[in-house]
Design an enzyme around this catalytic site. Sequence first.
Site, short mmCIF file in Angstrom:
data_model
loop_
_atom_site.label_atom_id
_atom_site.label_comp_id
_atom_site.label_asym_id
_atom_site.label_seq_id
_atom_site.Cartn_x
_atom_site.Cartn_y
_atom_site.Cartn_z
N ARG A 105 0.83 -1.20 0.00
CA ARG A 105 0.00 0.00 0.00
C ARG A 105 0.87 1.27 0.00
NH1 ARG A 105 -4.94 -1.87 0.05
NH2 ARG A 105 -5.38 -3.76 1.22
N ILE A 127 2.08 4.82 0.98
CA ILE A 127 2.11 5.45 2.31
C ILE A 127 1.23 6.71 2.35
CG2 ILE A 127 4.07 7.05 1.99
CD1 ILE A 127 5.19 5.93 4.65
N VAL A 139 10.17 8.30 -7.03
CA VAL A 139 10.97 7.14 -6.60
C VAL A 139 11.43 6.42 -7.87
CG1 VAL A 139 10.99 4.97 -5.34
CG2 VAL A 139 9.69 6.92 -4.44
N HIS A 161 7.52 1.37 -10.73
CA HIS A 161 6.35 0.96 -9.94
C HIS A 161 5.08 1.38 -10.66
CE1 HIS A 161 7.62 4.97 -8.61
NE2 HIS A 161 6.34 5.24 -8.42
P1 5GP Z 1 6.01 8.38 -7.96
O1 5GP Z 1 5.75 9.84 -7.75
O2 5GP Z 1 7.49 8.07 -8.01
O3 5GP Z 1 5.26 7.79 -9.13
O4 5GP Z 1 5.38 7.65 -6.71
C1 5GP Z 1 6.06 7.34 -5.55
C2 5GP Z 1 5.04 6.89 -4.54
O5 5GP Z 1 5.71 6.26 -3.46
C3 5GP Z 1 4.21 8.03 -3.94
O6 5GP Z 1 2.82 7.82 -4.21
C4 5GP Z 1 4.52 7.98 -2.45
O7 5GP Z 1 3.41 8.25 -1.63
C5 5GP Z 1 5.02 6.55 -2.27
N1 5GP Z 1 5.98 6.39 -1.19
C6 5GP Z 1 7.05 7.20 -0.91
N2 5GP Z 1 7.72 6.71 0.15
C7 5GP Z 1 7.07 5.57 0.54
C8 5GP Z 1 7.31 4.63 1.59
O8 5GP Z 1 8.25 4.72 2.38
N3 5GP Z 1 6.43 3.58 1.68
C9 5GP Z 1 5.35 3.45 0.85
N4 5GP Z 1 4.55 2.40 1.03
N5 5GP Z 1 5.12 4.32 -0.17
C10 5GP Z 1 5.97 5.37 -0.31
#
Ligand code: 5GP
Length: 120
Positions: free
Chosen positions: A31, A33, A98, A102
Amino acid sequence: MSTPDCLFCRIVAGEIPATVVRETATTLAFRDIDPKAPVHVLVIPKEHYADVATLGQGDPALAGEVLATAAAVAEDEGLLGDGFRLLFNTGAYGGQEVFHAHAHLLGGAPLGPMLARSVA
Ligand code: 5GP
Ligand code: ZN
């Protein structure tokens, strides 16, 4: 192969806790965060790829396994009837934060338009 300073590699390694909803030999689903919808699950390959482009070109079979896991989670979460959104933010314009590939699996309510505003 994992990258020691990568947040999601550290989740795969069990060094950072996460609420895991499904795990296969090659993928992990947990899930988000900071959920943006009633259901917000991240689906990743356990192996480190920086984004979906390098994953898709480097290991198309693994990319398919990420999709299969996302579909299984969608079924588990009861999303198949009303639908859901699966997206890969990629790079600066995509808003990726990140840099471990994903998929965001989002659902549980109407999600609105695909983009908050038109960029055309
Ligand atoms: P992006 O912006 O790279 O597509 O999405 C990164 C996602 O990772 C974001 O929706 C953010 O809330 C989630 N995220 C960041 N740090 C963590 C963490 O430590 N644990 C979890 N479960 N999700 C994280
Ligand atoms: Zn990683």
